[in-house]
Design a protein around this motif. Structure first.
Motif, PDB file in Angstrom:
ATOM      1  N   GLY A 264      44.060 -88.196  -8.824  1.00 17.34           N
ATOM      2  CA  GLY A 264      44.286 -87.144  -9.799  1.00 17.34           C
ATOM      3  C   GLY A 264      44.610 -87.652 -11.181  1.00 17.34           C
TER       4      GLY A 264
ATOM      5  N   GLN B 100      47.666 -85.026 -13.984  1.00 19.09           N
ATOM      6  CA  GLN B 100      46.743 -84.402 -13.050  1.00 19.09           C
ATOM      7  C   GLN B 100      46.362 -83.027 -13.598  1.00 19.09           C
ATOM      8  OE1 GLN B 100      47.508 -84.833  -8.753  1.00 19.09           O
ATOM      9  NE2 GLN B 100      47.240 -82.604  -8.595  1.00 19.09           N
ATOM     10  N   TRP B 101      45.099 -82.686 -13.470  1.00 17.30           N
ATOM     11  CA  TRP B 101      44.563 -81.513 -14.168  1.00 17.30           C
ATOM     12  C   TRP B 101      45.256 -80.203 -13.839  1.00 17.30           C
ATOM     13  CZ3 TRP B 101      42.190 -77.310 -11.748  1.00 17.30           C
ATOM     14  CH2 TRP B 101      41.917 -77.463 -10.378  1.00 17.30           C
TER      15      TRP B 101
ATOM     16  N   CYS C 162      48.518 -79.845 -12.642  1.00 15.41           N
ATOM     17  CA  CYS C 162      49.940 -80.072 -12.404  1.00 15.41           C
ATOM     18  C   CYS C 162      50.738 -79.996 -13.712  1.00 15.41           C
ATOM     19  CB  CYS C 162      50.151 -81.437 -11.748  1.00 15.41           C
ATOM     20  SG  CYS C 162      51.884 -81.756 -11.301  1.00 15.41           S
TER      21      CYS C 162
ATOM     22  N   CYS D  79      53.586 -85.104 -15.638  1.00 14.93           N
ATOM     23  CA  CYS D  79      52.287 -84.697 -16.192  1.00 14.93           C
ATOM     24  C   CYS D  79      52.450 -84.032 -17.556  1.00 14.93           C
ATOM     25  CB  CYS D  79      51.569 -83.758 -15.228  1.00 14.93           C
ATOM     26  SG  CYS D  79      50.898 -84.590 -13.763  1.00 14.93           S
TER      27      CYS D  79
ATOM     28  N   HIS E 197      42.646 -93.601 -13.125  1.00  9.65           N
ATOM     29  CA  HIS E 197      42.718 -93.989 -11.708  1.00  9.65           C
ATOM     30  C   HIS E 197      42.738 -95.507 -11.549  1.00  9.65           C
ATOM     31  CE1 HIS E 197      41.372 -89.796 -11.155  1.00  9.65           C
ATOM     32  NE2 HIS E 197      41.914 -89.889  -9.965  1.00  9.65           N
TER      33      HIS E 197
ATOM     34  N   ASP F 217      38.890 -90.970  -4.412  1.00 14.08           N
ATOM     35  CA  ASP F 217      39.335 -91.484  -5.703  1.00 14.08           C
ATOM     36  C   ASP F 217      38.821 -92.893  -5.986  1.00 14.08           C
ATOM     37  OD1 ASP F 217      40.906 -89.174  -6.311  1.00 14.08           O
ATOM     38  OD2 ASP F 217      42.411 -89.916  -4.920  1.00 14.08           O
TER      39      ASP F 217
ATOM     40  N   ASN G 121      51.609 -92.409  -8.503  1.00  9.64           N
ATOM     41  CA  ASN G 121      51.343 -90.976  -8.383  1.00  9.64           C
ATOM     42  C   ASN G 121      51.935 -90.250  -9.585  1.00  9.64           C
ATOM     43  OD1 ASN G 121      50.178 -88.950  -6.522  1.00  9.64           O
ATOM     44  ND2 ASN G 121      52.231 -88.063  -6.638  1.00  9.64           N
ATOM     45  N   ASN G 122      51.390 -89.073  -9.887  1.00  8.16           N
ATOM     46  CA  ASN G 122      51.881 -88.329 -11.041  1.00  8.16           C
ATOM     47  C   ASN G 122      53.333 -87.873 -10.871  1.00  8.16           C
ATOM     48  OD1 ASN G 122      50.635 -86.510  -9.032  1.00  8.16           O
ATOM     49  ND2 ASN G 122      51.280 -84.880 -10.405  1.00  8.16           N
TER      50      ASN G 122
END
Length: 303
Positions: free
Chosen positions: A12, A16-17, A19, A24, A37, A90, A271-272
């Protein structure tokens, strides 16, 4: 051996788009916090590079790395192929983005080959555009040159049996082959220097322990800060370990293990939800006291 860090985010990206978590939102407000990524470029020989994992960001990653730019001929590219550590979307969706190549070499284990060619049907999908050729990623201590006449040799270290969701067979155990996810051991035979790249790490095996103990640089899975982060963040009912990622902190965390290594150690695949995506987070100081770094997009590592 020259390595270029092309990205350091988990699935993501950051942000993330869909979130609006603090991390984010912070990356949207401060673009320097954005992370593509997780991916790595490895120089095989002068002017020839292999990309580790083809992410959805691969076109942007190539444009952001001058060594991967095409030329001097109009359609000549330095990108010789892609090494896959696993078959997650991913890490494989970017293969289709490279369809303009006249020929594209992929390296991976047999389970990854099965997922990419038989479940994703990428070979059939891309046949009208380019030729995909497959080379087995050697495991079990065996290594082979990354490219023709390359001093850099590569081998795979199994670190998890976690299949991607799309590749789970009906009625089959989802984690029945530990070659689904591997770490890469990259050795420059001309200098003897070694790097280990493990963007996903579900098991700290004896083989992985041996590899990192001998390495000069270790870039490893930093997806989650602690084991309960996925549940605490509300996007999963599972722990980090149950999702196939050893956490950084805690009794079973990897930070305590890598702190004792003589190698330069860096975390990637954040991770975000991981507080480390905020450069002001106190967790950075915790790692710094242990002599551990957080990899940054665009970082160059020369061994």
């Amino acid at each position: 051996m020259l390595l270029k860090v092309l990205g350091t985010a988990a699935g993501g990206g950051v942000p993330q788009w869909n979130c609006a978590c603090p991390e984010c939102s912070g990356a949207r407000a401060h673009p320097r916090r954005r992370r593509l990524h997780a991916s790595l470029a490895v120089r095989a020989t002068e002017g020839r590079w292999y990309v580790v994992n083809a992410t959805p960001d691969i076109a942007e990653q190539i444009e952001g790395c001058v060594e991967l730019h095409p030329g001097p001929e109009q359609r000549r590219t330095p990108v010789a192929g892609v090494v896959l550590t696993d078959a997650e979307l991913d890490h494989t969706l970017g293969v289709a983005r490279l369809r303009e190549a006249g020929r594209l070499e992929l390296l991976g284990t047999d389970p990854v080959r099965h997922a990419v060619l038989d479940r994703q049907h990428l070979g059939t999908l891309l046949a009208p555009y380019t030729e995909l050729t497959w080379r087995e990623l050697p495991a079990g201590g065996r290594a082979e040159p990354l490219g023709t006449q390359s001093a850099v040799h590569v081998s795979a270290i199994p670190v998890s049996g976690k299949r991607p969701r799309y590749a789970t067979e009906d009625g089959a155990a989802p984690d029945d082959d530990d070659h689904w996810v591997t770490a890469l051991r990259l050795t420059d035979r001309s200098t003897g220097r070694t790097a280990v790249y493990a963007p996903a790490l579900g098991v700290w095996s004896d083989a992985f322990e041996e590899a990192v103990a001998e390495a000069d640089c270790v870039i490893l899975d930093g997806t989650f800060w602690d084991d309960d982060e996925p549940r605490r963040s509300g996007f999963s009912a599972r722990t980090a370990t149950a999702m196939g990622h050893l956490p950084i902190d805690g009794p079973q965390g990897t930070a305590r293990r890598v702190a004792s290594l003589p190698a330069r150690c860096l975390y990637t695949h954040l991770n975000n939800t991981n507080p480390l995506v905020d450069p002001a987070a106190p967790q950075h100081k915790t790692l710094a006291r242990l002599g551990i770094e957080v990899a940054a997009d665009g970082m160059e590592i020369l061994l």
